[in-house]
Scaffold this motif. Structure first.
Motif, PDB file in Angstrom:
ATOM      1  N   GLN A 155       8.325  75.902 103.470  1.00  8.97           N
ATOM      2  CA  GLN A 155       8.675  76.652 104.685  1.00  8.97           C
ATOM      3  C   GLN A 155       7.453  77.300 105.317  1.00  8.97           C
ATOM      4  O   GLN A 155       7.414  77.533 106.518  1.00  8.97           O
ATOM      5  CB  GLN A 155       9.713  77.719 104.343  1.00  8.97           C
ATOM      6  CG  GLN A 155      11.070  77.148 103.997  1.00  8.97           C
ATOM      7  CD  GLN A 155      12.093  78.236 103.721  1.00  8.97           C
ATOM      8  OE1 GLN A 155      11.746  79.398 103.534  1.00  8.97           O
ATOM      9  NE2 GLN A 155      13.355  77.870 103.701  1.00  8.97           N
ATOM     10  N   VAL A 182      15.359  74.027 117.174  1.00  6.92           N
ATOM     11  CA  VAL A 182      15.477  73.664 115.761  1.00  6.92           C
ATOM     12  C   VAL A 182      15.593  72.157 115.628  1.00  6.92           C
ATOM     13  O   VAL A 182      15.901  71.454 116.587  1.00  6.92           O
ATOM     14  CB  VAL A 182      16.712  74.323 115.089  1.00  6.92           C
ATOM     15  CG1 VAL A 182      16.600  75.816 115.095  1.00  6.92           C
ATOM     16  CG2 VAL A 182      18.008  73.866 115.749  1.00  6.92           C
ATOM     17  N   ASP A 228      19.327  71.439 110.890  1.00  2.00           N
ATOM     18  CA  ASP A 228      18.828  72.738 110.448  1.00  2.00           C
ATOM     19  C   ASP A 228      19.756  73.842 110.936  1.00  2.00           C
ATOM     20  O   ASP A 228      20.628  73.616 111.778  1.00  2.00           O
ATOM     21  CB  ASP A 228      17.411  72.989 110.974  1.00  2.00           C
ATOM     22  CG  ASP A 228      16.359  72.345 110.089  1.00  2.00           C
ATOM     23  OD1 ASP A 228      16.744  71.707 109.091  1.00  2.00           O
ATOM     24  OD2 ASP A 228      15.166  72.486 110.399  1.00  2.00           O
ATOM     25  N   GLU A 229      19.545  75.053 110.426  1.00  2.97           N
ATOM     26  CA  GLU A 229      20.340  76.208 110.851  1.00  2.97           C
ATOM     27  C   GLU A 229      19.663  76.868 112.059  1.00  2.97           C
ATOM     28  O   GLU A 229      18.463  77.114 112.044  1.00  2.97           O
ATOM     29  CB  GLU A 229      20.432  77.198 109.697  1.00  2.97           C
ATOM     30  CG  GLU A 229      21.241  78.434 109.989  1.00  2.97           C
ATOM     31  CD  GLU A 229      21.208  79.415 108.818  1.00  2.97           C
ATOM     32  OE1 GLU A 229      20.312  80.286 108.790  1.00  2.97           O
ATOM     33  OE2 GLU A 229      22.083  79.294 107.934  1.00  2.97           O
ATOM     34  N   SER A 245      24.133  73.747 110.503  1.00  2.00           N
ATOM     35  CA  SER A 245      23.889  72.303 110.594  1.00  2.00           C
ATOM     36  C   SER A 245      23.936  71.845 112.056  1.00  2.00           C
ATOM     37  O   SER A 245      24.790  71.072 112.467  1.00  2.00           O
ATOM     38  CB  SER A 245      24.939  71.540 109.765  1.00  2.00           C
ATOM     39  OG  SER A 245      24.609  70.171 109.696  1.00  2.00           O
ATOM     40  N   SER A 283      15.472  66.918 101.923  1.00  2.00           N
ATOM     41  CA  SER A 283      15.987  68.148 102.543  1.00  2.00           C
ATOM     42  C   SER A 283      17.350  67.933 103.195  1.00  2.00           C
ATOM     43  O   SER A 283      18.013  68.893 103.544  1.00  2.00           O
ATOM     44  CB  SER A 283      14.993  68.656 103.593  1.00  2.00           C
ATOM     45  OG  SER A 283      14.723  67.643 104.551  1.00  2.00           O
ATOM     46  N   HIS A 284      17.763  66.668 103.373  1.00  2.00           N
ATOM     47  CA  HIS A 284      19.031  66.365 104.038  1.00  2.00           C
ATOM     48  C   HIS A 284      19.785  65.299 103.251  1.00  2.00           C
ATOM     49  O   HIS A 284      19.192  64.491 102.532  1.00  2.00           O
ATOM     50  CB  HIS A 284      18.808  65.861 105.473  1.00  2.00           C
ATOM     51  CG  HIS A 284      18.183  66.868 106.377  1.00  2.00           C
ATOM     52  ND1 HIS A 284      16.836  67.217 106.298  1.00  2.00           N
ATOM     53  CD2 HIS A 284      18.708  67.636 107.373  1.00  2.00           C
ATOM     54  CE1 HIS A 284      16.567  68.123 107.207  1.00  2.00           C
ATOM     55  NE2 HIS A 284      17.670  68.400 107.869  1.00  2.00           N
TER      56      HIS A 284
END
Length: 673
Positions: free
Chosen positions: A53, A376, A380-381, A425, A478-479
């Motif tokens: 991150q 984003v 992602d959030e 999401s 990550s997904h």
């Protein structure tokens, strides 16, 4: 003519450059090299940087970039890229005030009625300090005084009580210093003292005071003890002590004293027969919640004592109430006004009266931090955040005209004056204008989707195994639901008996079964253009049979060859028949050719039937030999040298079909069909 092609030597076309950014901003280092390199290393000082991150590592052909998100002062350092043994370095500088407490506030312990003082010193001048008492902002008042002298700040809390036990916090640009205030129980004392009063004859006079504890008191008038009677009433209401004198006359004037044993309070009662006039009346006040209201009255005489009331309630000096008498001028100051205090303020002195209205209004809603556009990556959030000046009576979140509430897609959060909306999401259909509405104010921001920001949460790691073991590589993305492709030495792999691929959520697994030395290779996984590599190393294991003995059926007097093959050459083996070791003889010989080992029976006989085994010490293979009789008078045709009378088996445990020997005489019979 000879043509020589030399490989371009790797070098930096554009090296790294020093970067300076404000605190909390993003920093970017980039360089360009002379040729494409699939793997580079980034360092912060001597530490290796991996993508997370905090850091984004981007490789785009010959261009390589390192992005440092939300820079802090701790991120200042020398950063380096290493490519094929060559390096380029640059320094990151983070700009901003490095504020700190030179001297933080310290715990204070004081007795009731005393003054508590908290002092601190900052590293910079002209920095505002916000003081808090148990997380509630402290405002100046009669008993609260705030001092500032350059880098030094102080908070004084006067006439403290046991109710003032709390945690004190000082905040300066987001950094905090905290200390505890401890108030020790002291002797009883008067928290609200008697006030001088001027009355007109035949008025009812009320003299009251308040103690720090509920204890007995004695009342005195001109040093003579006062007893309750028809015209004098003495009351005790909790910690409050009240003396009521009905229909006062000239005999009642003088000094009144209330004594609790460890403290005293006095007041003078004046009895006036004259008419007191209001020379200058007070005016109404209109203030916002939390502000200070001030009322002033001027009387015709300068030795008259009065009383102030708000909505019919008698006012006494306190943290939020200040009463001042300056000759004929009388002043009331109300600190930290609240909306419920709206009403009538009345002043009375002898036979003079004056009133005005106090109106306390809600502070208008305003956005300290309004909404901003949010960018984003897909899935992602997305988070919208704002800070409002006060808690609104009503608010709501909107997307277009649709009102939002917490569900599977959205989360609404409130923390004091901070509000946030989380879009979980995020997808392309979530793009649009999002709005926060509070009372009659609005703020908005747009959500924009940039695509999936795929990352390897756990890249594949080097694996070392022995021959015949299973090698397993695992990668976590990550997904979820992202297709991956596996490669062995840049050749794409496909599922087979020995290659297994599986997927469970974000985790993808590749397994090699029964590995050999030849399987030593570079393994690579690719997902949406991103790759991760690791080395598969196969170590030499114990000796074992790669080709095992096969069940065999021969005819008497045939030559029989039983063969098998080991994983390594130049190894010794032992041969067994029905569990008993056998040795070379006139009819039996052993042969070896590299990894291959053979048992040769020159002329098979019924006595040669049985279970034959070959043992290398760490592995063993066994097969059955069956000998059939020769039904023809002539000897069975010999197997050509180097050939076995054996059909290729389809599996290790399958017995080949028996060999049929045909008599030559039968071949002379006429066909009957």
């Amino acid at each position: 003519m000879s043509l020589f092609i030399s490989e371009v030597e790797m070098d930096f076309v554009v090296p790294l450059k020093d970067v300076s950014v404000p605190e909390k901003k993003q920093a970017k280092f980039e360089c360009t090299i002379t040729k494409d390199v699939f793997k580079v290393m980034w360092y912060k000082g001597a530490d290796i940087i991996t993508q997370d991150q905090k850091y984004d590592i981007i490789d785009d052909g010959k261009k390589h970039m390192l992005i440092i998100n939300c820079c802090e002062f701790d991120d200042e350092d020398e950063y380096m890229i290493e490519v094929l043994g060559k390096t380029s370095k640059a320094r990151l500088t983070v700009e901003g005030i490095r504020l700190k407490f030179i001297s933080p506030i310290k715990d204070q312990t004081v007795k009731e009625g005393k003054t508590a003082r908290f002092e601190l010193e900052l590293s910079h001048e002209n920095i505002p300090i916000t003081w808090y008492k148990n997380d509630n902002k402290i405002h100046p008042s009669r008993t609260v005084v705030i001092h500032v002298d350059g880098k030094k700040h102080a908070l004084e809390m006067r006439e403290v009580t046991l109710d003032d036990i709390c945690q004190i916090k000082a905040e300066a640009k987001g950094i905090l210093s905290m200390a505890n205030l401890t108030v020790i129980e002291g002797d009883p004392y008067f928290t609200v003292k008697l006030q001088d009063y001027t009355a007109v004859e035949k008025d009812e006079v009320v003299l009251d005071c308040e103690l720090s504890k509920d204890v007995d008191v004695m009342w005195y008038h001109n040093e003579a003890e006062i007893k309750a009677s028809k015209t004098v009433n003495i009351k005790a209401e909790g910690k409050r002590r009240v003396l009521i004198i009905k229909r006062v006359g000239d005999k009642d004037k003088g000094q009144y004293l209330c004594d609790c044993g460890t403290d005293k309070t006095t007041a003078t009662l004046h009895i006036e027969a004259r008419h007191i006039k209001v020379v200058r009346p007070m005016y109404g006040a209109e203030v916002f919640d939390g502000e200070t209201a001030r009322f002033e009255v001027e009387l015709s005489e300068d030795d008259v004592h009065g009383q102030w009331k708000l909505n019919g309630e008698l006012l006494s000096p306190s943290t939020d109430v200040e009463i001042v008498e300056d000759g004929a001028k009388h002043t009331l100051v109300l600190y930290n006004c609240r909306v419920p205090q709206t009403g009538e303020v009345m002043f009375t002195a002898a036979n003079a009266k004056c009133s005005a209205n106090l109106k306390v209004k809600e502070v208008p809603v305003s956005f300290i931090t309004p909404l901003a556009d949010v960018h984003v990556y897909e899935k992602d959030e997305a988070k919208f955040e704002l800070e409002i000046s006060r808690e609104p009576k009503s608010f709501r979140w909107l997307k277009g005209s649709q009102e939002l509430s917490t569900d599977d897609k959205f989360e609404l959060h409130v923390e004091g004056k901070r509000h946030s909306l989380i879009v979980k999401s995020a997808r392309y259909e979530d793009e649009g204008k999002y709005m926060f509405e509070a009372e009659d104010k609005r703020t908005s921001g747009k959500l924009m989707i940039k695509g999936i920001r795929l990352a390897f949460i756990k890249p594949i790691r080097d694996v070392t195994v022995k021959e015949r073991e299973t090698a397993e590589f695992s990668v976590e993305l990550s997904h979820e639901k992202i297709p991956v492709v596996w490669y062995k030495n840049d050749v794409r792999l496909h599922p087979s008996k020995v290659v297994h691929m599986s997927e469970e959520g974000k985790v993808h697994t590749l397994a090699f079964k029964e590995v050999t030395i030849d399987d030593t290779s570079m393994i690579k996984v690719e997902a949406m253009g991103k790759t991760s590599e690791a080395m598969l190393t196969v170590l030499e294991g114990d000796l074992y049979f790669t080709v095992k003995l096969q069940n065999y059926t021969a005819v008497e007097k045939d030559e029989v060859i039983l063969s098998c093959e080991l994983s390594k050459a130049a190894a010794e083996v032992k041969w067994f028949k029905d569990g008993e070791e056998i040795f070379p003889s006139k009819n039996i010989s052993f042969k070896s050719d590299g990894k291959k080992h053979m048992l040769v029976i020159k002329k098979a006989a019924k006595s040669n039937m049985g279970a034959y085994s070959c043992d290398c010490g760490t592995d063993k293979t066994t097969a059955d030999l069956n000998i059939e009789g020769n039904t023809c008078g002539d000897p069975a045709p010999q197997t050509p040298p180097g050939l076995q009378r054996q059909a290729p088996p389809t599996s290790i445990h399958q017995t080949p079909p028996p060999v049929i020997s045909i008599c030559p005489a039968l071949l002379q019979l006429p066909l009957l069909f």
